[in-house]
Design a protein around this motif. Structure first.
Motif, PDB file in Angstrom:
ATOM      1  N   ARG A   1      46.008  37.909  71.334  1.00  8.66           N
ATOM      2  CA  ARG A   1      44.861  37.013  71.192  1.00  8.66           C
ATOM      3  C   ARG A   1      44.554  36.319  72.517  1.00  8.66           C
ATOM      4  O   ARG A   1      43.404  36.249  72.945  1.00  8.66           O
ATOM      5  CB  ARG A   1      45.125  35.981  70.109  1.00  8.66           C
ATOM      6  N   LYS A   2      45.600  35.851  73.200  1.00  5.06           N
ATOM      7  CA  LYS A   2      45.393  35.202  74.501  1.00  5.06           C
ATOM      8  C   LYS A   2      44.848  36.193  75.519  1.00  5.06           C
ATOM      9  O   LYS A   2      43.965  35.858  76.311  1.00  5.06           O
ATOM     10  CB  LYS A   2      46.700  34.597  74.998  1.00  5.06           C
TER      11      LYS A   2
ATOM     12  N   GLU B   1      41.218  36.688  74.807  1.00  2.00           N
ATOM     13  CA  GLU B   1      40.449  35.544  75.281  1.00  2.00           C
ATOM     14  C   GLU B   1      40.239  35.624  76.783  1.00  2.00           C
ATOM     15  O   GLU B   1      39.137  35.364  77.277  1.00  2.00           O
ATOM     16  CB  GLU B   1      41.143  34.232  74.921  1.00  2.00           C
TER      17      GLU B   1
ATOM     18  N   ARG C   1      54.208  38.241  65.123  1.00  2.00           N
ATOM     19  CA  ARG C   1      53.435  37.014  65.322  1.00  2.00           C
ATOM     20  C   ARG C   1      53.325  36.685  66.806  1.00  2.00           C
ATOM     21  O   ARG C   1      52.258  36.318  67.305  1.00  2.00           O
ATOM     22  CB  ARG C   1      54.092  35.861  64.563  1.00  2.00           C
ATOM     23  N   VAL C   2      54.433  36.827  67.538  1.00  2.00           N
ATOM     24  CA  VAL C   2      54.411  36.566  68.978  1.00  2.00           C
ATOM     25  C   VAL C   2      53.498  37.568  69.677  1.00  2.00           C
ATOM     26  O   VAL C   2      52.692  37.195  70.541  1.00  2.00           O
ATOM     27  CB  VAL C   2      55.850  36.615  69.556  1.00  2.00           C
TER      28      VAL C   2
ATOM     29  N   LEU D   1      51.002  39.190  68.380  1.00  5.82           N
ATOM     30  CA  LEU D   1      49.623  38.900  67.992  1.00  5.82           C
ATOM     31  C   LEU D   1      49.076  37.735  68.808  1.00  5.82           C
ATOM     32  O   LEU D   1      47.928  37.780  69.270  1.00  5.82           O
ATOM     33  CB  LEU D   1      49.560  38.586  66.497  1.00  5.82           C
ATOM     34  N   GLU D   2      49.886  36.720  69.009  1.00  2.00           N
ATOM     35  CA  GLU D   2      49.454  35.568  69.806  1.00  2.00           C
ATOM     36  C   GLU D   2      49.200  35.985  71.255  1.00  2.00           C
ATOM     37  O   GLU D   2      48.218  35.571  71.870  1.00  2.00           O
ATOM     38  CB  GLU D   2      50.514  34.470  69.738  1.00  2.00           C
ATOM     39  N   GLN D   3      50.084  36.828  71.795  1.00  2.00           N
ATOM     40  CA  GLN D   3      49.882  37.307  73.160  1.00  2.00           C
ATOM     41  C   GLN D   3      48.630  38.170  73.254  1.00  2.00           C
ATOM     42  O   GLN D   3      47.873  38.072  74.231  1.00  2.00           O
ATOM     43  CB  GLN D   3      51.107  38.093  73.630  1.00  2.00           C
TER      44      GLN D   3
END
Length: 187
Positions: free
Chosen positions: A121-122, A125, A114-115, A117-119
């Motif tokens: 995604r950022k 972006e 999850r971490v 994936l968030e990184q």
């Protein structure tokens, strides 16, 4: 007068006051303390070992040795006779510990995923924003280049000016050749 003194002096509080600006005294704990991260790392190691061929081989060797010992050994040395109830109990115990450890390791892996994936995604972006910025800059450069004088355009403009100068020079030297210098009567 005695009643006035009682009103002026504060009575001793029935309970001790709770001070919010000071930490509480540590309470006595009945359960032992442990480091959840160390326990999580240990569970991941165990789960990683349980998922290998080495574990299956060792487990098979132990079970085969257990069965052979309890079938072939003399009666007074056997510790688990034929239905192998103790072996079943040990395998159940191993499974009852292995399942939660595997689940704990999976939960920790899910948290890491999850971490990550968030990184990701950022980062995506940021890459999209950078790409949009660069595409706007390239478009601005193309528009700007459309307004910039190129070598071929300057050449064509200079050739046009040269022709105009030659035409003006010709008309100045030979005014009769030009239409402006002719009269209708001169024909």
């Amino acid at each position: 007068m005695a009643s006035e003194e009682r009103e002026r002096t504060p009575e001793a509080p029935r309970r001790s006051r709770i001070r919010l600006d000071q930490p509480r005294a540590p309470r006595r704990k009945f359960l032992p303390e442990y480091d959840p991260e160390a326990f999580g790392r240990l569970s991941e190691r165990i789960a990683r070992f349980l998922g290998t061929g080495r574990f299956i081989v060792w487990m098979t060797v132990i079970i085969v040795a257990w069965v052979i010992w309890n079938v072939v050994a003399p009666d007074h040395l056997r510790f688990d006779n034929y239905p192998f109830i103790f072996l079943t109990l040990m395998l159940s115990l191993q499974a009852s510990y292995a399942a939660p450890l595997i689940l704990l390791a999976q939960n920790r892996q899910d948290d890491r995923d999850r971490v990550n994936l968030e990184q990701d995604r950022k980062q995506n972006e940021r890459s999209m924003a950078d790409t949009e910025y660069l595409s706007r800059e390239v478009a601005a450069l193309r528009i700007g280049l459309g307004e910039v004088a190129t070598r071929d355009w300057i050449r064509s403009e200079l050739q046009d000016l040269l022709k105009e100068l030659e035409d003006q020079q010709r008309t100045a030297v030979f005014p009769a050749d030009s239409d402006a210098g002719r009269d209708v009567d001169d024909r």
